[in-house]
Design an enzyme around this catalytic site. Structure first.
Site, PDB file in Angstrom:
ATOM      1  N   CYS A   2       0.987  -0.770  -0.033  1.00 58.30           N
ATOM      2  CA  CYS A   2       0.404  -0.177  -0.277  1.00 58.30           C
ATOM      3  C   CYS A   2       0.898   1.493   0.098  1.00 58.30           C
ATOM      4  O   CYS A   2       1.829   1.008   0.162  1.00 58.30           O
ATOM      5  CB  CYS A   2      -1.305   0.081   1.597  1.00 58.30           C
ATOM      6  SG  CYS A   2      -2.274  -1.643   1.423  1.00 58.30           S
ATOM      7  N   ARG A  28       2.178   1.946  -5.310  1.00 56.52           N
ATOM      8  CA  ARG A  28       2.128   0.693  -4.743  1.00 56.52           C
ATOM      9  C   ARG A  28       0.846   0.071  -4.514  1.00 56.52           C
ATOM     10  O   ARG A  28       0.817  -0.760  -3.493  1.00 56.52           O
ATOM     11  CB  ARG A  28       2.427   1.579  -3.412  1.00 56.52           C
ATOM     12  CG  ARG A  28       4.286   1.624  -3.885  1.00 56.52           C
ATOM     13  CD  ARG A  28       4.637   1.740  -2.125  1.00 56.52           C
ATOM     14  NE  ARG A  28       4.992   1.210  -1.459  1.00 56.52           N
ATOM     15  CZ  ARG A  28       5.953   0.848  -0.737  1.00 56.52           C
ATOM     16  NH1 ARG A  28       7.277   0.739  -1.605  1.00 56.52           N
ATOM     17  NH2 ARG A  28       5.600   0.239   0.231  1.00 56.52           N
ATOM     18  N   TRP A  72      -4.271  -2.115  -2.165  1.00 60.20           N
ATOM     19  CA  TRP A  72      -4.027  -3.304  -2.702  1.00 60.20           C
ATOM     20  C   TRP A  72      -4.516  -3.523  -2.003  1.00 60.20           C
ATOM     21  O   TRP A  72      -4.346  -4.596  -0.475  1.00 60.20           O
ATOM     22  CB  TRP A  72      -2.594  -3.155  -3.010  1.00 60.20           C
ATOM     23  CG  TRP A  72      -2.190  -4.971  -3.986  1.00 60.20           C
ATOM     24  CD1 TRP A  72      -2.582  -4.641  -4.542  1.00 60.20           C
ATOM     25  CD2 TRP A  72      -2.152  -5.933  -3.716  1.00 60.20           C
ATOM     26  NE1 TRP A  72      -2.332  -5.883  -5.933  1.00 60.20           N
ATOM     27  CE2 TRP A  72      -2.326  -6.771  -5.099  1.00 60.20           C
ATOM     28  CE3 TRP A  72      -1.860  -7.183  -2.150  1.00 60.20           C
ATOM     29  CZ2 TRP A  72      -1.728  -7.911  -4.816  1.00 60.20           C
ATOM     30  CZ3 TRP A  72      -1.916  -8.006  -2.453  1.00 60.20           C
ATOM     31  CH2 TRP A  72      -1.909  -8.581  -3.583  1.00 60.20           C
ATOM     32  N   ASN A  98      -0.286  -0.889   6.570  1.00 54.00           N
ATOM     33  CA  ASN A  98       0.541  -1.310   5.259  1.00 54.00           C
ATOM     34  C   ASN A  98       0.801  -2.640   5.839  1.00 54.00           C
ATOM     35  O   ASN A  98       1.860  -2.974   7.268  1.00 54.00           O
ATOM     36  CB  ASN A  98       1.630  -0.407   4.913  1.00 54.00           C
ATOM     37  CG  ASN A  98       2.343  -1.737   3.261  1.00 54.00           C
ATOM     38  OD1 ASN A  98       1.422  -2.378   3.089  1.00 54.00           O
ATOM     39  ND2 ASN A  98       3.087  -1.189   2.597  1.00 54.00           N
ATOM     40  N   LYS A 466       6.286  -9.872 -19.027  1.00 57.58           N
ATOM     41  CA  LYS A 466       5.600  -8.277 -20.216  1.00 57.58           C
ATOM     42  C   LYS A 466       4.560  -8.361 -20.037  1.00 57.58           C
ATOM     43  O   LYS A 466       3.414  -7.854 -20.073  1.00 57.58           O
ATOM     44  CB  LYS A 466       6.020  -8.183 -20.469  1.00 57.58           C
ATOM     45  CG  LYS A 466       7.587  -7.430 -19.763  1.00 57.58           C
ATOM     46  CD  LYS A 466       7.046  -6.672 -18.669  1.00 57.58           C
ATOM     47  CE  LYS A 466       8.111  -6.736 -17.694  1.00 57.58           C
ATOM     48  NZ  LYS A 466       8.584  -7.398 -16.656  1.00 57.58           N
ATOM     49  N   HIS A 485       7.688 -32.265 -24.137  1.00 55.81           N
ATOM     50  CA  HIS A 485       6.830 -32.988 -23.252  1.00 55.81           C
ATOM     51  C   HIS A 485       6.181 -32.026 -22.646  1.00 55.81           C
ATOM     52  O   HIS A 485       5.670 -31.769 -21.860  1.00 55.81           O
ATOM     53  CB  HIS A 485       8.217 -32.531 -22.069  1.00 55.81           C
ATOM     54  CG  HIS A 485       9.217 -33.091 -22.957  1.00 55.81           C
ATOM     55  ND1 HIS A 485       9.524 -34.167 -22.590  1.00 55.81           N
ATOM     56  CD2 HIS A 485      10.597 -33.085 -22.820  1.00 55.81           C
ATOM     57  CE1 HIS A 485      10.702 -35.129 -22.947  1.00 55.81           C
ATOM     58  NE2 HIS A 485      11.309 -34.097 -23.861  1.00 55.81           N
ATOM     59  N   LYS A 579       3.663  -2.951  -7.000  1.00 61.99           N
ATOM     60  CA  LYS A 579       4.731  -2.624  -7.559  1.00 61.99           C
ATOM     61  C   LYS A 579       5.738  -3.604  -6.945  1.00 61.99           C
ATOM     62  O   LYS A 579       6.793  -3.536  -6.482  1.00 61.99           O
ATOM     63  CB  LYS A 579       5.765  -1.245  -7.814  1.00 61.99           C
ATOM     64  CG  LYS A 579       7.061  -1.207  -7.259  1.00 61.99           C
ATOM     65  CD  LYS A 579       7.276  -1.244  -8.965  1.00 61.99           C
ATOM     66  CE  LYS A 579       8.376  -1.085  -9.784  1.00 61.99           C
ATOM     67  NZ  LYS A 579       8.707  -1.807 -10.950  1.00 61.99           N
TER      68      LYS A 579
END
Length: 584
Positions: A2, A28, A72, A98, A466, A485, A579
């Site tokens: 957070c 964040r 978050w 947090n 990405k 495989h 992040k």
């Protein structure tokens, strides 16, 4: 994971200051946001779900003290009620938090049902605990006692209507205080403080900070002893946190990579000390999470092929299960952007406790990992604001390449190879037409496979990372030899498959994999130094020796960015991700 920001000082627009401050830390956490400002008669609170970037603060009061938070979600869904700040029953205490209070349910039971809870979060219990303690204790002591009662990794910031101070405590989750002129700041990330001050102190575990307009007092949580602090001076600039005319942070940071490669390879790599440490160690381990782990895996190839030395690479969250091998002759090299990733920090602490020497390649000087390291080395990439890592990864790969050539006593050759890779990266960034055209074809695809061998294996995994993290297309990177495989069963007519075929010992085998894929109807996108008839589409990456991995990955970064923009998504803030991963 957070964002936290707080201000106390001489200005009267504290709510606006923290509101703008928290915007710079939105990477964040961006499920929801909230602000609490101390006014003359009460604590003003505004909370909202969604991203803060385009939000506005509605008629905040004049105030010289405020705190703000971007969330978050961990405990409880994304709702206005679950957003921070949280208030106590009297609405005179406000907290932001947090981390995870692991024993929150036990603490709630200890309050015997005398408090009314308005959220599903673990965090709110801290506000009510402070409310209980403040009946008999000063505010700062009430916060201290509350923090001591909470288990887990946490950062807690609190204000009270009757005291003109901010009290903050940390254990595990990061906090940094900033020293100003008759004003003080606190944040979860030093980048947020750059518009106001470069003089900071990164709180250690079990340190409490008491901020008033004129001072910051640092206290040991356990002993209550006051600490004498010499502030750290940040080297980053405020401009480094701006978009510099680009539409997104990711695009800006992607464009910064050629210069970062040159600056690191020529000026900032502490190769001598790390080289000596590796030579002296009996067992060297590279550990990281996410993209940093892929850099670790690439590092094992660099050290093997260039320096003829065996080094182990492990995902940091799995490293503790291998710690029986660690002893006082071991060297652990930890790679991280934030220096605060919880799984990595735990692994480093456990290795350190067994006597291992700790080195790090980390982008945030003064971070927890930096302070834990016996030999910290700065990535020197500057603040990375987009959640998906680009320039920080390039910086790490550059460091590892330079270090490998140093171990082989071939520094000049390493510098030349990195210069060539920088030039090739710049050329690719300036000529994106083929990549842009491919992106329009991939927008509606559900699956993309990326294959390679040798150094192209970690490159394939990073390109897949990405694509999936910002475009939400399922992408899988794998060793080309593993196609037979299992994965080949998923390939059908029209499936896009990216084949990495650099000018090295893996070229022939990678082309053979492309043939196998095409025989099943796949569309083959070749990223290589030369065209081949098996490729349906071709993107040139000129040979730069082992450093070819960097411009190859940059092609993948650009492709992911273009697909994401074509889909109308925000590449800087992908859903469900943050992040700095400060929880397990």
């Amino acid at each position: 994971m957070c964002g936290i920001f707080g201000y106390i000082g001489k200005r009267s627009d504290a709510a606006d200051i923290v509101f703008e401050g928290i915007k710079t830390l939105e990477y964040r956490g961006y499920d929801s946001w909230g602000v609490a400002a101390l006014s003359k008669n009460n604590i003003f609170v505004q909370k909202q779900i969604g991203k803060i970037g385009d939000a506005t603060l509605h008629t905040p009061p004049l105030s010289s003290l405020a705190i703000a938070h971007t969330r978050w979600a961990t405990h409880g869904g994304v709702t206005k009620e679950n957003a921070h700040p949280h208030l106590d029953c009297t609405k005179s205490v406000a907290i932001i938090h947090n981390g995870i209070i692991e024993n929150y349910d036990t603490l709630k039971k200890q309050l015997h049902g005398t408090h009314i809870y308005t959220s599903e979060t673990d965090s709110e219990v801290a506000a009510h605990l402070i409310e209980e303690h403040i009946k008999t204790l000063p505010f700062s002591e009430a916060v201290r006692q509350t923090f001591l009662a909470c288990s887990g990794s946490n950062a807690l910031v609190a204000i009270h209507q009757k005291t003109n101070e901010i009290v903050a405590v940390r254990n595990g989750s990061p906090l940094v205080v900033g020293y100003g002129d008759n004003e003080q700041f606190i944040a979860s990330d030093a980048a947020g403080l750059l518009p106001y001050t470069k003089n900071v102190h990164f709180l250690e575990d079990n340190e409490m900070a008491i901020l008033t307009q004129n001072s910051i007092e640092i206290i040991d949580v356990q002993t209550k002893a006051k600490k004498k602090i010499v502030p750290t001076v940040l080297t980053w600039t405020r401009a480094a946190t701006n978009k510099a005319g680009f539409a997104t942070y990711m695009e800006k940071e992607l464009h910064e990579q050629p210069d970062i490669m040159l600056n690191i390879s020529l000026e900032t790599t502490n190769a001598t000390s790390l080289t000596k440490a590796i030579r002296e160690a009996r067992g060297t381990y590279l550990i990281g999470c996410g993209s940093a782990y892929y850099a670790c895996l690439a590092g094992t190839y660099f050290f093997s092929t260039i320096a003829k030395r065996h080094i182990n690479a492990t995902v940091a969250s799995e490293f503790t299960y291998q710690e029986d091998f660690i002893n006082d002759k071991s060297l652990v090299i930890a790679l991280s952007q934030s220096g605060e990733t919880m799984d990595l920090i735990d692994a480093v602490k456990r290795a350190k406790a067994k006597g291992a020497r700790i080195a790090s390649v980390v982008n945030v000087e003064g971070s927890t990992l930096w302070r834990l390291s016996d030999l910290p080395v700065s990535c020197n990439a500057g603040p990375e604001m987009a959640v998906a890592s680009t320039k920080d990864l390039t910086a790490k790969l550059t460091h590892l390449i330079a270090l490998s050539y140093s171990l082989a006593d071939k520094k000049d050759e390493g510098i030349m190879i990195l210069k060539n890779a920088s030039l090739e990266t710049r050329r690719i960034i300036s000529n994106q037409n083929v990549i842009a055209q491919l992106a329009t074809q991939f927008v509606k695809k559900e699956h993309i496979f990326i294959v390679g061998r040798g150094l192209s294996y970690p490159a394939a995994m990073e390109i897949a990372m990405k694509i999936k993290e910002i475009s939400y297309i399922h992408a899988e990177g794998l060793a080309a030899g593993e196609l037979k495989h299992g994965t080949l069963a998923l390939v059908e007519k029209g499936t896009p498959c990216i084949v990495l075929a650099p000018h090295d010992e893996t070229y022939g085998a990678n082309i053979a994999a492309a043939m196998e894929l095409k025989a099943r109807g796949a569309i083959i996108i070749g990223i290589s130094h030369t065209k081949h008839e098996v490729f349906d589409h071709y993107i040139e990456v000129k040979d730069c020796g082992p450093a070819t991995i960097i411009p190859t990955i940059v092609v993948g970064q650009l492709l992911a960015l273009k697909i994401t923009i074509e889909k109308g998504l925000d590449p800087d803030k992908p859903r469900n991700l943050a992040k700095s991963v400060t929880v397990k």
